[in-house]
Enzyme design. Structure first.
Site, PDB file in Angstrom:
ATOM      1  N   LYS A 225      32.377  33.151 -14.538  1.00 41.29           N
ATOM      2  CA  LYS A 225      31.970  34.740 -14.856  1.00 41.29           C
ATOM      3  C   LYS A 225      30.993  35.256 -13.955  1.00 41.29           C
ATOM      4  O   LYS A 225      30.121  34.099 -13.544  1.00 41.29           O
ATOM      5  CB  LYS A 225      31.544  34.518 -16.200  1.00 41.29           C
ATOM      6  CG  LYS A 225      32.798  34.012 -17.185  1.00 41.29           C
ATOM      7  CD  LYS A 225      33.785  35.128 -17.428  1.00 41.29           C
ATOM      8  CE  LYS A 225      34.988  34.804 -18.358  1.00 41.29           C
ATOM      9  NZ  LYS A 225      35.894  35.462 -18.557  1.00 41.29           N
TER      10      LYS A 225
ATOM     11  N   HIS B 194      47.919  30.756 -17.661  1.00 42.72           N
ATOM     12  CA  HIS B 194      47.481  31.448 -18.517  1.00 42.72           C
ATOM     13  C   HIS B 194      48.073  32.865 -18.938  1.00 42.72           C
ATOM     14  O   HIS B 194      49.374  33.023 -18.223  1.00 42.72           O
ATOM     15  CB  HIS B 194      46.397  32.627 -17.453  1.00 42.72           C
ATOM     16  CG  HIS B 194      45.228  33.017 -18.105  1.00 42.72           C
ATOM     17  ND1 HIS B 194      45.648  34.482 -18.737  1.00 42.72           N
ATOM     18  CD2 HIS B 194      44.178  33.091 -18.413  1.00 42.72           C
ATOM     19  CE1 HIS B 194      44.284  34.733 -19.340  1.00 42.72           C
ATOM     20  NE2 HIS B 194      43.607  34.040 -19.005  1.00 42.72           N
TER      21      HIS B 194
ATOM     22  N   ASP C 219      39.213  33.235 -13.173  1.00 44.25           N
ATOM     23  CA  ASP C 219      39.644  34.202 -14.369  1.00 44.25           C
ATOM     24  C   ASP C 219      41.046  34.615 -13.678  1.00 44.25           C
ATOM     25  O   ASP C 219      41.472  34.708 -12.921  1.00 44.25           O
ATOM     26  CB  ASP C 219      38.649  35.126 -14.334  1.00 44.25           C
ATOM     27  CG  ASP C 219      38.191  35.408 -15.912  1.00 44.25           C
ATOM     28  OD1 ASP C 219      36.971  35.820 -16.213  1.00 44.25           O
ATOM     29  OD2 ASP C 219      39.183  35.256 -16.604  1.00 44.25           O
ATOM     30  N   GLU C 220      41.746  35.202 -14.914  1.00 43.11           N
ATOM     31  CA  GLU C 220      42.905  35.569 -14.881  1.00 43.11           C
ATOM     32  C   GLU C 220      43.175  36.721 -13.795  1.00 43.11           C
ATOM     33  O   GLU C 220      44.280  36.903 -13.033  1.00 43.11           O
ATOM     34  CB  GLU C 220      43.631  35.975 -16.119  1.00 43.11           C
ATOM     35  CG  GLU C 220      43.227  37.290 -16.673  1.00 43.11           C
ATOM     36  CD  GLU C 220      41.730  37.374 -17.305  1.00 43.11           C
ATOM     37  OE1 GLU C 220      41.423  36.041 -17.478  1.00 43.11           O
ATOM     38  OE2 GLU C 220      41.212  38.227 -17.850  1.00 43.11           O
TER      39      GLU C 220
ATOM     40  N   LYS D 260      38.023  26.961 -14.136  1.00 48.36           N
ATOM     41  CA  LYS D 260      39.109  27.884 -13.609  1.00 48.36           C
ATOM     42  C   LYS D 260      38.695  29.238 -13.162  1.00 48.36           C
ATOM     43  O   LYS D 260      37.495  29.638 -13.365  1.00 48.36           O
ATOM     44  CB  LYS D 260      40.216  28.041 -14.702  1.00 48.36           C
ATOM     45  CG  LYS D 260      39.681  28.923 -15.730  1.00 48.36           C
ATOM     46  CD  LYS D 260      40.721  28.905 -17.196  1.00 48.36           C
ATOM     47  CE  LYS D 260      41.810  30.126 -16.747  1.00 48.36           C
ATOM     48  NZ  LYS D 260      40.908  31.462 -16.865  1.00 48.36           N
TER      49      LYS D 260
ATOM     50  N   LYS E 107      37.236  35.595 -29.707  1.00 54.65           N
ATOM     51  CA  LYS E 107      37.275  37.207 -29.485  1.00 54.65           C
ATOM     52  C   LYS E 107      38.848  37.285 -29.451  1.00 54.65           C
ATOM     53  O   LYS E 107      38.782  38.652 -29.534  1.00 54.65           O
ATOM     54  CB  LYS E 107      36.558  37.333 -28.336  1.00 54.65           C
ATOM     55  CG  LYS E 107      37.425  37.110 -26.970  1.00 54.65           C
ATOM     56  CD  LYS E 107      36.692  37.413 -25.590  1.00 54.65           C
ATOM     57  CE  LYS E 107      37.415  37.309 -24.371  1.00 54.65           C
ATOM     58  NZ  LYS E 107      36.895  37.468 -23.099  1.00 54.65           N
TER      59      LYS E 107
END
Ligand code: CAP
Ligand code: MG
Length: 430
Positions: A154, A272, A182-183, A180, A312
Site C-alpha cells: 500500500k 483475487h 493490489d488488485e 501481493k 471492511k
C-alpha cells in the site's frame, strides 16, 4: 400456444435428477402478473432450449425432452436439472452463458440469484482444478500448521517500482510469508510490470537469505490474455513461484487460458475476486460467492479471496464458513441451500481472508475459519505506527500468540510491535 403454456412444459415435479445432470438452485421472484410456476418454467426454458414462442423448427415435446427440468419449487427457491449434454465440457464461458446468462434479464423474472450448482462428474473432470492446492502451497513455503500471513503493498497505486520493492522487503523481513500487488496495480507509468517484478523479486531473494524463511511474491499479471501469458512467463524467467490474477475482470476464458499456461510454468495461482460485489452482494439478485468460488476451484486457482466476516468488506461468518468448506474440503455436505458436492481428485483451494484486517482480528479469524487460511492485511501492516517491518512483526506475533493459546494483550506486553497495533486498532475477542 401461449408463451406461458410453453414455459410450463419445462416443469416436471416427477423428474428425478440423474447423477450426470447439473443441478442449479435459484432464488427467484416472479415478474408482474406471472405465477411462480410460470417464472420457474421461464428460467428453465431460457437457460436451456426454450424461447418465448412456439417454433416451427422443433416440437416443444422434443425441446423439453432435451431441455432443463424444474423439479422442485420451495418458497422462493427453485431447483432445475440440466442434462450434461447441454454444456460444452471444459468451456466455462458457455456454461455461464446458459445458467447465468439471459435469465437474469427476463421480464418474467423480477429478481434472480444463482445460489449453488451441483457439478456433474463429466463437467468437473473437464477442468484442471488447482495445481498445488493447500498441501502444495504449504510445502513450497515450508509452513506446516499455522495460517500463512501476508500483506498487500500500500498505497494501492502510486509507489515507484523501487519503492514498491522496498515496502515488500520490509514486510518479508518483518516475518510475513507472502506479499501481493493490489488488485488494480498492473503496469502503470509510475510502476511498470517488468521493472516492479525485477526489483521486488531481487529483494525477495535477499529477504529469504536474511530470514532463512521462504518468501513469496504474488505479482499481478492481470491484463489482456496474451499479455497476461507474457507476464506470467516473465515471472517464471525471474524464478518467481507465484502469479496473481483478478479472476473476474479477466473473465473465465482468460482465467482458463492462464491456468493452462500454469501447467508448463508451474506457478502458484492466487485469485483475487475484485468486482465480485457487483454479482454477489444483492441477496435477491446475481450470483452467490459460493458459485464463483466453486468455479474458481474448477478452473484451478490455488488461492482465493473469500472474505473475513470481521473486516471492511461485507460477508457474514455463516456464508464465509460455507465457502471455506466448499473450496477446502473433498466432500461437501448439504447445508442450507448449499448442495452436497464430491470434489473427487480436484485439489482444495487455500482460502484467503483479507480486507480491513489488522493483528487484533487474528484470533477471531482462526476461531471462525481454522488454520488453513491465508491472512492478509494491507493497512493493518503498513498503518502500524512503528512502520511496515513492525506491522509485519505484529501480524506474526498475533499468529504465534493465537497458536500458543495466549491472549493478545498478554503477548503484547512482550512485543512492542503488537502493542502498537492493538493500541491503534484494538482487538476482537469473540
Ligand atoms: C485489502 C485489499 C484487498 C481486499 C479485497 C483492498 O487491503 O487489498 O483487495 O481484501 O477484498 O484493496 O482492499 P486492506 P476481498 O487490508 O488495506 O483492507 O478480500 O474481500 O476480496
Ligand atoms: Mg486490494
Amino acid at each position: 400456444m401461449s408463451v406461458v403454456r410453453g414455459y410450463l412444459r419445462y416443469i416436471n415435479f416427477d423428474y428425478k435428477p440423474k447423477r450426470e445432470d447439473m443441478v442449479c438452485v435459484f432464488k427467484f421472484k416472479p415478474g408482474k402478473d406471472i405465477s411462480k410456476k410460470e417464472a420457474a418454467g421461464a428460467i428453465a426454458a431460457e437457460s436451456s432450449t426454450g424461447t418465448w414462442t412456439k417454433l416451427t423448427t422443433m416440437s416443444l415435446k422434443r425441446m423439453t425432452k432435451i431441455g432443463a427440468k424444474v423439479f422442485e419449487i420451495k418458497g422462493d427457491y427453485v431447483k432445475i436439472a440440466y442434462p450434461t449434454d447441454l454444456f460444452e465440457l471444459g468451456n466455462m464461458p458457455q456454461i455461464y452463458s446458459s445458467i447465468a446468462g439471459n435469465i437474469f434479464g427476463m421480464k418474467e423474472i423480477e429478481t434472480l440469484r444463482l445460489v449453488d450448482i451441483k457439478w456433474p462428474e463429466k463437467i468437473k473432470n473437464s477442468f484442471k482444478g488447482p495445481q498445488f492446492g493447500i498441501k502444495g502451497v504449504r510445502k513450497l513455503l515450508d509452513v506446516k500448521k499455522r495460517p500463512l500471513c501476508g500483506t498487500i503493498v500500500k498505497p494501492k497505486l502510486g509507489l515507484t517500482s523501487k519503492e514498491h520493492a522496498k515496502v515488500a522487503y520490509e514486510a518479508w523481513v518483518g516475518g510475513l510469508d507472502v506479499v501481493k500487488d493490489d488488485e488494480n496495480l498492473t503496469s502503470q507509468p509510475f510502476n511498470k510490470f517488468k521493472k516492479r517484478a525485477e526489483e521486488t523479486i531481487k529483494l525477495k531473494w535477499k529477504a529469504e537469505k536474511e530470514t532463512g524463511e521462504r518468501k513469496m511474491y504474488m505479482c499481478n499479471v492481470t491484463a489482456e490474455t496474451n499479455e497476461m501469458l507474457k507476464r506470467a512467463r516473465f515471472l517464471k524467467e525471474l524464478g518467481n513461484e507465484y502469479a496473481m490474477v483478478d479472476i473476474l475482470t479477466v473473465g473465465w476464458a482468460g482465467l482458463q487460458t492462464l491456468r493452462d499456461e500454469m501447467k508448463d510454468l508451474k506457478l502458484v495461482l492466487h485469485g483475487h475476486r475484485a468486482m465480485h460485489g457487483a454479482l454477489t452482494r444483492n441477496p435477491d439478485h446475481g450470483i452467490s460467492m459460493l458459485v464463483l468460488a466453486e468455479t474458481a476451484r474448477l478452473i484451478g486457482v490455488d488461492q482465493l479471496h473469500v472474505g473475513t466476516a470481521v473486516g471492511k468488506m461485507e460477508g457474514k461468518k455463516k456464508e464465509i464458513v460455507s465457502i471455506v468448506e466448499d473450496i477446502e474440503k473433498k466432500f461437501v455436505t448439504k447445508k442450507g441451500h448449499r448442495l452436497a458436492e464430491n470434489w473427487g481428485k480436484i485439489k482444495p483451494v487455500f482460502a484467503v481472508c483479507s480486507g480491513g484486517l489488522h493483528p487484533g482480528h487474528i484470533p477471531t479469524l482462526i476461531k471462525y475459519f481454522g488454520k488453513d487460511i491465508i491472512i492478509q492485511a494491507g493497512g493493518g501492516v503498513h498503518g502500524n505506527p512503528l512502520g511496515t517491518r513492525a506491522g509485519a512483526k505484529a501480524m506474526r506475533q498475533a499468529i504465534d500468540a493465537t497458536m500458543k493459546g495466549t491472549n493478545l494483550e498478554e503477548y503484547a506486553k512482550k512485543y512492542k510491535e503488537l502493542k502498537a497495533a492493538l493500541d491503534k486498532w484494538g482487538f476482537l475477542n469473540v
